[in-house]
Design a protein around this motif. Structure first.
Motif, mmCIF file in Angstrom:
data_model
loop_
_atom_site.group_PDB
_atom_site.id
_atom_site.type_symbol
_atom_site.label_atom_id
_atom_site.label_comp_id
_atom_site.label_asym_id
_atom_site.label_seq_id
_atom_site.Cartn_x
_atom_site.Cartn_y
_atom_site.Cartn_z
ATOM 1 N N ARG A 81 -52.587 2.049 60.869
ATOM 2 C CA ARG A 81 -52.526 2.146 59.402
ATOM 3 C C ARG A 81 -52.924 0.836 58.733
ATOM 4 N NH1 ARG A 81 -47.023 5.347 58.026
ATOM 5 N NH2 ARG A 81 -47.529 7.368 58.914
ATOM 6 N N ASN A 136 -39.042 3.132 58.820
ATOM 7 C CA ASN A 136 -40.263 3.775 58.308
ATOM 8 C C ASN A 136 -39.885 4.872 57.312
ATOM 9 O OD1 ASN A 136 -39.319 5.790 59.974
ATOM 10 N ND2 ASN A 136 -41.010 5.717 61.415
ATOM 11 N N GLY A 137 -40.884 5.546 56.787
ATOM 12 C CA GLY A 137 -40.626 6.575 55.781
ATOM 13 C C GLY A 137 -39.734 7.681 56.322
ATOM 14 N N ALA A 138 -39.987 8.071 57.566
ATOM 15 C CA ALA A 138 -39.188 9.128 58.179
ATOM 16 C C ALA A 138 -37.724 8.690 58.297
ATOM 17 C CB ALA A 138 -39.757 9.474 59.552
ATOM 18 N N LEU A 141 -35.959 9.018 55.049
ATOM 19 C CA LEU A 141 -35.559 10.404 54.774
ATOM 20 C C LEU A 141 -34.335 10.800 55.591
ATOM 21 C CD1 LEU A 141 -39.006 12.242 54.639
ATOM 22 C CD2 LEU A 141 -37.297 12.153 52.812
ATOM 23 N N ILE A 164 -46.249 15.744 58.918
ATOM 24 C CA ILE A 164 -46.816 14.418 58.640
ATOM 25 C C ILE A 164 -47.857 13.993 59.655
ATOM 26 C CG2 ILE A 164 -45.316 13.186 57.056
ATOM 27 C CD1 ILE A 164 -43.443 12.467 59.193
ATOM 28 N N LEU A 170 -41.534 17.509 58.385
ATOM 29 C CA LEU A 170 -40.414 17.042 57.564
ATOM 30 C C LEU A 170 -39.221 18.003 57.599
ATOM 31 C CD1 LEU A 170 -41.769 15.223 54.393
ATOM 32 C CD2 LEU A 170 -41.089 14.342 56.615
ATOM 33 N N VAL A 209 -41.288 16.423 47.631
ATOM 34 C CA VAL A 209 -42.138 15.741 48.619
ATOM 35 C C VAL A 209 -43.569 15.735 48.115
ATOM 36 C CG1 VAL A 209 -42.964 15.722 51.012
ATOM 37 C CG2 VAL A 209 -40.655 16.545 50.490
ATOM 38 N N HIS A 210 -44.179 14.565 48.089
ATOM 39 C CA HIS A 210 -45.591 14.503 47.698
ATOM 40 C C HIS A 210 -46.444 14.957 48.877
ATOM 41 C CE1 HIS A 210 -49.359 13.319 46.040
ATOM 42 N NE2 HIS A 210 -49.571 12.433 46.987
ATOM 43 N N SER A 212 -49.016 14.403 50.770
ATOM 44 C CA SER A 212 -49.974 13.284 50.789
ATOM 45 C C SER A 212 -51.216 13.561 51.610
ATOM 46 C CB SER A 212 -49.309 12.005 51.278
ATOM 47 O OG SER A 212 -48.191 12.266 52.047
ATOM 48 N N ASP A 239 -39.868 11.910 47.684
ATOM 49 C CA ASP A 239 -40.599 11.278 48.786
ATOM 50 C C ASP A 239 -42.043 11.138 48.320
ATOM 51 O OD1 ASP A 239 -41.894 10.504 51.066
ATOM 52 O OD2 ASP A 239 -41.449 12.325 52.222
ATOM 53 N N GLY A 241 -44.318 9.142 49.655
ATOM 54 C CA GLY A 241 -45.216 8.936 50.798
ATOM 55 C C GLY A 241 -45.964 7.614 50.789
ATOM 56 N N SER A 271 -43.371 4.862 52.290
ATOM 57 C CA SER A 271 -43.756 4.083 53.470
ATOM 58 C C SER A 271 -44.233 2.703 53.051
ATOM 59 C CB SER A 271 -44.898 4.774 54.217
ATOM 60 O OG SER A 271 -44.448 5.938 54.832
ATOM 61 N N LYS A 274 -48.709 2.274 54.114
ATOM 62 C CA LYS A 274 -49.786 3.129 53.600
ATOM 63 C C LYS A 274 -50.462 2.373 52.454
ATOM 64 C CE LYS A 274 -47.759 7.441 55.215
ATOM 65 N NZ LYS A 274 -47.073 8.694 54.808
HETATM 66 C C1 LIG Z 1 -46.227 9.345 55.636
HETATM 67 C C2 LIG Z 1 -45.214 10.190 55.012
HETATM 68 C C3 LIG Z 1 -43.916 10.249 55.535
HETATM 69 C C4 LIG Z 1 -43.517 9.514 56.786
HETATM 70 O O1 LIG Z 1 -43.534 8.138 56.592
HETATM 71 P P1 LIG Z 1 -43.658 7.174 57.878
HETATM 72 O O2 LIG Z 1 -43.648 5.810 57.293
HETATM 73 O O3 LIG Z 1 -44.928 7.542 58.545
HETATM 74 O O4 LIG Z 1 -42.481 7.457 58.730
HETATM 75 C C5 LIG Z 1 -42.990 11.026 54.891
HETATM 76 N N1 LIG Z 1 -43.317 11.720 53.784
HETATM 77 C C6 LIG Z 1 -44.554 11.682 53.247
HETATM 78 C C7 LIG Z 1 -44.826 12.456 52.004
HETATM 79 C C8 LIG Z 1 -45.542 10.912 53.841
HETATM 80 O O5 LIG Z 1 -46.761 10.879 53.297
#
Ligand SMILES: *Cc1c(COP(=O)(O)O)cnc(C)c1O
Length: 426
Positions: A81, A136-138, A141, A164, A170, A209-210, A212, A239, A241, A271, A274
């Protein structure tokens, strides 16, 4: 033929400059083991005695390699990334030794871990009363779902049940925390009334949730954050993203933390690696009491980020523009000139129009006009395995090398790697 006699002695092989250089990186023990293994192969007749040093070098553990991203995909998942800025890289190096990550040097007392990075995020998004960072993003959540909805319900639209990547979904991630999903609406349309009808005393929060990495077109509608926040009393978690902190005019369809919070979201999840262009991280920004609940949850300790991440994040948020930002904005005309120079430098290939994309990190609809050096497809693998490795994109039987995501200072290195491969091929 007596292979044994002709096998070079260990000290002779160890004097090879490549192995001497590697010893500084890997330690004498690992180098010696590789040499002994290569000598054994020579004794067994598998390789010629004069190949012992080469075989030992080839057998050394390489570790992660730096790769030039000539794919035209700005946030390439398989290439890690976002590439960090020079400032972030320097911060990581500084933090790698002992550092004041949790120590106030003034008082000598324990301080809040990562206060610099958290403070920078808070300053960048004043609408966030509280800020926390996880792995991380996950993870962001998972922490949110665990702390706010374990054994209870998360209300989410059927149009936002996203996969994802690499098979991770998710909905399954959220359910792994013990929360139950209360799906509302349809794939293409979900209204505010769908959400409000689903809310019960058992609702932990409403999740937006977007999407993405895909777009739904045609007969569609979705409830906006503002409408939703005005209609429900449970927390609204968004979220987003991509990790944009503020709106970016180049990416009008990408949500940002500041606007989402101002619209009424109680918590934003994003995240770090990104569109923010920083290290892998999960950002949690929102109402102070909510963020504090997440921060104090036992699970938060298991999802904690390390000092290197905090250092890179701080430098990313406070520092100059990131390579991601630059790659998105590089002028196509400039890219054409650089690509022509690359062609002249390597004396091969054709300069052709290319279309670069943001990648797994977001903005699936955005096409970035670009240019590429087109070479025969057979060069793709040797370039990937070259020194330094260069990753391109194979399209319609040709290898395209798009310089949009290659830092301008690296063109000469890319040219050198191409020349080496072209010479080998001739
Ligand atoms: C990328 C993404 C995630 C996960 O995030 P990571 O940093 O990859 O764990 C969750 N939700 C959305 C909408 C994302 O785009």
């Amino acid at each position: 033929m007596d292979h044994r006699r002709r096998v070079p002695r260990t000290d002779v092989v160890l004097a090879d400059p490549r192995l001497e250089a590697a010893a500084a990186r890997l330690g004498r023990g690992a180098i010696k083991a590789a040499v002994i293994a290569a000598q054994e192969r020579a004794r067994a007749g598998e390789i010629a005695p004069e190949e012992v040093a080469d075989a030992a070098v080839a057998a050394l553990p390489a570790g992660m390699r730096a790769v030039h991203n000539a794919t035209g995909v700005v946030l390439h998942t398989n290439l890690g990334r976002a590439a960090l800025s020079a400032a972030a890289i320097e911060a990581v190096v500084t933090a790698a030794g002992s550092t004041d990550v949790e120590l106030d040097l003034g008082t000598g007392r324990r301080a809040r871990r990562g206060r610099d990075a958290l403070g920078a995020l808070a300053a960048a998004v004043p609408d966030a009363g509280g800020v926390h960072v996880v792995n991380n993003g996950a993870a962001a959540l998972v922490l949110t779902a665990t702390a706010l909805a374990a054994g209870r319900e998360i209300v989410v639209s059927r149009g936002e049940m996203v996969e994802i990547g690499d098979g991770f979904r998710l909905p399954e991630l959220l359910e792994s925390t013990g929360a139950r999903l209360r799906e509302v609406g349809t794939t293409n349309r979900t209204s505010v009334a769908d959400y409000t009808a689903a809310i019960t005393p058992d609702t932990g929060f409403v999740l937006k949730v977007h999407p993405s990495n895909f777009v739904v077109r045609g007969f569609t509608s979705a409830a906006g954050i503002a409408e939703l926040a005005g209609a429900v009393t449970v927390p609204v978690v968004a979220d987003i993203g991509s990790g944009l902190l503020r709106p970016d005019p180049l990416l009008p369809d990408e949500p940002d933390a500041a606007t989402t919070l101002r619209a009424g979201a109680d918590l934003v999840v994003a995240s770090g690696d990104k569109l923010l262009g920083g290290p892998q991280a999960g950002l949690l920004l929102g109402a102070a009491p909510l963020v504090e609940r997440l921060r104090r949850h036992p699970l938060a300790r298991a999802l904690r980020v390390d000092k290197l991440t905090l250092a890179a994040l701080h430098a990313t948020v406070t520092g100059p523009v990131t390579p991601t930002w630059q790659a998105l904005r590089t002028d196509p005309e400039l890219l054409r000139e650089r690509t022509e120079r690359l062609r002249d430098d390597v004396g091969a290939g054709e300069v052709v129009p290319s279309v670069a994309v943001v990648g797994g990190g977001g903005a699936p609809d955005l096409e970035l006009p670009s240019w590429a050096l087109a070479l025969p497809e057979r060069y793709a693998a040797p370039l990937r395995q070259g020194d330094p490795p260069v990753a391109g994109r194979v399209e319609r039987g040709r290898l395209l090398l798009d310089l949009r995501c290659v830092g301008a200072g690296h063109d000469a290195a890319v040219a050198g790697a191409i020349r080496a491969v072209l010479q080998d091929g001739d």
